[in-house]
Design an enzyme around this catalytic site. Structure first.
Site, PDB file in Angstrom:
ATOM      1  CG  HIS A 250      -2.029   1.011   1.143  1.00 14.40           C
ATOM      2  ND1 HIS A 250      -1.869   2.313   1.525  1.00 14.40           N
ATOM      3  CD2 HIS A 250      -3.321   0.908   0.708  1.00 14.40           C
ATOM      4  CE1 HIS A 250      -2.997   2.973   1.340  1.00 14.40           C
ATOM      5  NE2 HIS A 250      -3.894   2.146   0.839  1.00 14.40           N
ATOM      6  CD  GLU A 312      -6.847  -2.706  -2.992  1.00  9.90           C
ATOM      7  OE1 GLU A 312      -5.932  -3.046  -2.196  1.00  9.90           O
ATOM      8  OE2 GLU A 312      -7.085  -1.525  -3.287  1.00  9.90           O
TER       9      GLU A 312
END
Length: 375
Positions: A250, A312
């Site tokens: 991320h 995700e």
């Protein structure tokens, strides 16, 4: 200027009361509430009320907001095109939902805001039913948004566990600092264009693979891995060939994304309530094996980079378990994030400042360009 500066790394572009993302600690705070405090117990309407507080002249109670969102879903449904709009139905789901949102009137009032929050739930369900060759279902104004979204998608009443799981997802993704789509929404809002324009900008940014388009490929990878025993070998091959492992890493978090744990917990609770069949249970087992293997491989092969599980990865598994096709995942993401886009847009408008950063020109000088033309 280095690459980080090109990506506005570390640049403060807004002061907001809406959310804080602490990448070092792996913490997400939404208006004073930590994610793990609200993700399990709040309905989406609770999050919308929290995000909208102070940005509109009048805001109903959560009960009143739930009723207002029900009416807004009906208004959004009434704007659906006739059944013979074949061109719209051929579009990918995210583009079809975006096109439908573009038909909504612009404005800055609460009615506009609620219509924009309601519409992605209605249009996502409608688009997915169209792809199955069946008619869209009208909303049930008496239901909470998550329950109605599932009912409009599947044509039957969802279980309490399914509603709770979708509420957890929508709350978990409702806001997340100044991410790409939220920044796009704030830029457009700063011009005075209106809430619908800001939401469309956010939706367009969300479409990208590096933002909201990532969960679907997580399932593609799990399909390719096939079995838990094959996880490490497949993932090692993917890393060796330079592939990016979707669902890991991320831009902000240097530790595990707290949203991943919130969604993993929702998935466990859904399975515990008897809503996961044998296939889904096997899918979850495969995912856990793939996650363990991926984290081990990334720590071995890329020790200088903080690559942990992100939102995700378990988004893909949760939405699949709730019956959403992977091509609709970005639309469902938008159905949650739209409340954050609207709140940020209103916050930006209240500040009354046009967002206008500067750039540094690194192209040829006029003399160089003229010399090149002469040759």
């Amino acid at each position: 200027m280095n690459d980080d500066e090109d990506g506005l790394e570390g640049v403060v572009a807004a002061r907001t009361v809406l959310s804080e993302v602490d990448g070092a600690a792996g913490r997400l705070v939404i208006r004073g509430h930590q994610l793990d405090e609200i993700a399990r117990h709040w309905r989406y309407e609770d999050a919308v009320a929290l995000l909208f507080e102070g940005f509109f002249d009048t805001l109903p109670s959560v009960v009143g907001l739930r009723a207002a969102l029900g009416r807004a879903r009906r208004e959004a449904f009434e704007r659906l095109p006739p059944n013979d709009d074949a061109a719209l139905r051929k579009l990918p789901p995210i583009e079809a939902v975006r096109a439908l949102l573009a038909r909504l009137p612009d404005g800055d009032d609460l009615a506009t805001a609620l219509r924009l929050v309601a519409a992605p739930a209605v249009y996502t369900a409608a688009v997915m039913r169209w792809r199955l060759g069946v008619q869209a279902l009208a909303p049930d104004e008496t239901l909470p948004q998550a329950a109605d979204m599932l009912r409009m998608l599947h044509g039957r009443a969802p279980t309490k566990a399914q509603v709770a799981a979708l509420d957890t997802y929508l709350v978990t993704v409702c806001d997340h600092g100044l991410n790409a789509s939220t920044f796009a929404a704030r830029v457009v809002a700063s011009t005075g264009a209106g809430l619908a324009s800001a939401v469309l900008a956010g939706m367009s940014a969300l479409k990208g693979l590096l933002h909201g388009g990532a969960p679907g490929p997580v399932l593609d990878a799990l399909d390719a891995i096939g079995t838990a025993a094959n996880a490490r070998a497949w993932l090692e091959g993917a890393v060796a060939s330079g592939q990016r492992l979707m669902g890991f890493g991320h831009r902000i978090y240097r530790v595990r994304d707290p949203r991943a744990d919130a969604l993993k917990g929702a998935l466990r609770r859904l399975a515990a309530e008897g809503n996961a069949d044998t296939v889904q249970a096997a899918r979850f087992e495969l995912a856990e094996a793939a996650e363990r293997a991926a984290l081990d491989i990334l720590r071995e092969k890329k020790p200088d980079r903080a690559l942990e599980t992100n939102v995700e990865f378990y988004t893909a598994l949760l939405l699949e378990a709730l019956g959403f096709g992977r091509e609709s995942f970005t639309c469902v993401f938008a159905a949650g994030r739209v409340s954050g886009w609207v709140a940020h847009a209103r916050e930006q408008v209240k500040k009354g400042r046009l967002i206008r950063p500067q750039s540094v020109y690194v192209g040829p000088a006029p003399e160089e360009a003229e010399a090149a033309l002469a040759h």
